[in-house]
Write an enzyme that holds these catalytic residues in place. Structure first.
Site, PDB file in Angstrom:
ATOM      1  N   GLU A 111       0.951  -1.306   0.175  1.00 17.28           N
ATOM      2  CA  GLU A 111      -0.032   0.019  -0.033  1.00 17.28           C
ATOM      3  C   GLU A 111       0.873   1.252   0.139  1.00 17.28           C
ATOM      4  O   GLU A 111       2.000   1.028   0.530  1.00 17.28           O
ATOM      5  CB  GLU A 111      -0.949  -0.047   1.062  1.00 17.28           C
ATOM      6  CG  GLU A 111      -1.720   1.244   1.443  1.00 17.28           C
ATOM      7  CD  GLU A 111      -2.628   1.277   2.779  1.00 17.28           C
ATOM      8  OE1 GLU A 111      -3.155   0.164   2.861  1.00 17.28           O
ATOM      9  OE2 GLU A 111      -2.647   2.160   3.519  1.00 17.28           O
ATOM     10  N   GLU A 147      -2.778  11.467   3.744  1.00 17.34           N
ATOM     11  CA  GLU A 147      -3.628  11.298   4.782  1.00 17.34           C
ATOM     12  C   GLU A 147      -3.782  12.408   5.528  1.00 17.34           C
ATOM     13  O   GLU A 147      -2.711  13.081   5.995  1.00 17.34           O
ATOM     14  CB  GLU A 147      -3.462  10.183   5.803  1.00 17.34           C
ATOM     15  CG  GLU A 147      -3.409   8.777   4.887  1.00 17.34           C
ATOM     16  CD  GLU A 147      -2.964   7.643   5.819  1.00 17.34           C
ATOM     17  OE1 GLU A 147      -4.073   6.795   6.071  1.00 17.34           O
ATOM     18  OE2 GLU A 147      -2.075   7.160   6.189  1.00 17.34           O
TER      19      GLU A 147
END
Length: 291
Positions: free
Chosen positions: A178, A183
């Site tokens: 990933e 974020e």
């Protein structure tokens, strides 16, 4: 004569000073009401291979995007998240040349589960290995909001994901890999972070991450960039690097990043969401991928 010469010198000095200030942007700066712009950096990836400029209005381009709505086993998204992802235009649409992902407080029932919040999670129908990804975005706000722009290997074994539906889902997370380009947690407003998850570093134990504080993440557009090559990944905002991943020992645990990955856009809602939260939007001007 002396006074006249001094006057000419002052005029010339003033003109030169004005030109210097104008050139350096000290006066008459470029308008940054909508974006801080990108500080260009040298890149080996300069050929545009895929993009979405999000022009127009109405539904998203189904040729480019897939709505991922299927709940994982247990009826909630991983990490105790409390939203439903939907394929409704209420939660994802084009407006005035921008993609709008909208997180809302509303009672919504789907797949036999009633939840009090809705949002959207989009999978790109394009996957690639190595390149530069640029996203110009303005982030939602509110304690408990968790927007992300990230990549997953298309071989992830995840029921309901686009590439799994196409038969590619053979490897479990985190072994599949990933890449988190961005974020942002509303409880830590204006701090943005990037990370990589793999078999050597994942979940709450992830050690490969970095971030930076930026100005007005929810009120100004910024450009979030991933530069991904065979040797390293470099993460930046407006050209300012905050994390570089280049493990000295590249093996299946540390570097599953030599195969095709796809883009995910989503806003998650955490259990500690502000009870006064009603709605907030992630606006994206464009996504561009260069190789």
């Amino acid at each position: 004569m002396t006074k006249r010469v001094l006057t000419y010198k002052r005029i010339i000095t003033g003109v030169l000073l004005f030109l210097y200030l104008a050139f350096t942007g000290t006066i008459c700066p470029q308008d940054d009401s909508d974006s801080f712009g990108e500080r260009p950096r040298d890149s080996a990836f300069n050929t545009l291979v895929w993009s979405d400029e999000f022009d127009g209005a109405g539904p998203i381009d189904s040729e480019k995007w897939f709505h991922q709505t299927q709940l994982p086993p247990g009826g909630s998204w991983w990490g105790g998240l409390i939203q439903h992802y939907t394929d409704r235009e209420d939660n994802s649409h084009l407006r005035k040349g921008y993609l709008n992902l909208v997180a809302k407080k509303e009672l919504f029932e789907d797949q036999g589960e009633i939840k009090q919040y809705t949002s959207a999670r989009l999978n790109s129908k394009f996957a690639f290995t190595y390149g530069r990804v640029e996203i110009k975005a303005k982030l939602p706000e509110g304690i408990g909001t968790w927007p992300a722009i990230w990549l997953l290997s298309k071989n992830i074994n995840e029921d309901g994901a686009y590439w799994d539906n196409q038969g590619f889902g053979t490897v479990n997370w985190p072994t599949c890999g990933e890449i988190d380009i961005l974020e942002h947690w509303g409880k830590n407003q204006d701090y943005v972070s990037s990370a990589v998850h793999n078999a050597s570093s994942y979940g709450h134990e992830v050690i490969n991450l970095g971030g930076q504080n930026i100005l007005d993440a929810s009120n100004k557009f910024h450009i979030y960039t991933l530069e991904w090559s065979e040797e390293e990944m470099v993460f930046s905002v407006d050209g300012v690097t905050h994390f570089k991943y280049e493990p000295s020992d590249k093996n299946s645990d540390t570097w599953p990043y030599d195969s095709d990955y796809y883009v995910i856009l989503n806003i998650a809602i955490e259990p500690d969401i502000d009870p006064g939260f009603i709605e907030s939007t992630m606006e994206i001007d464009y996504i561009r991928i260069y190789q």
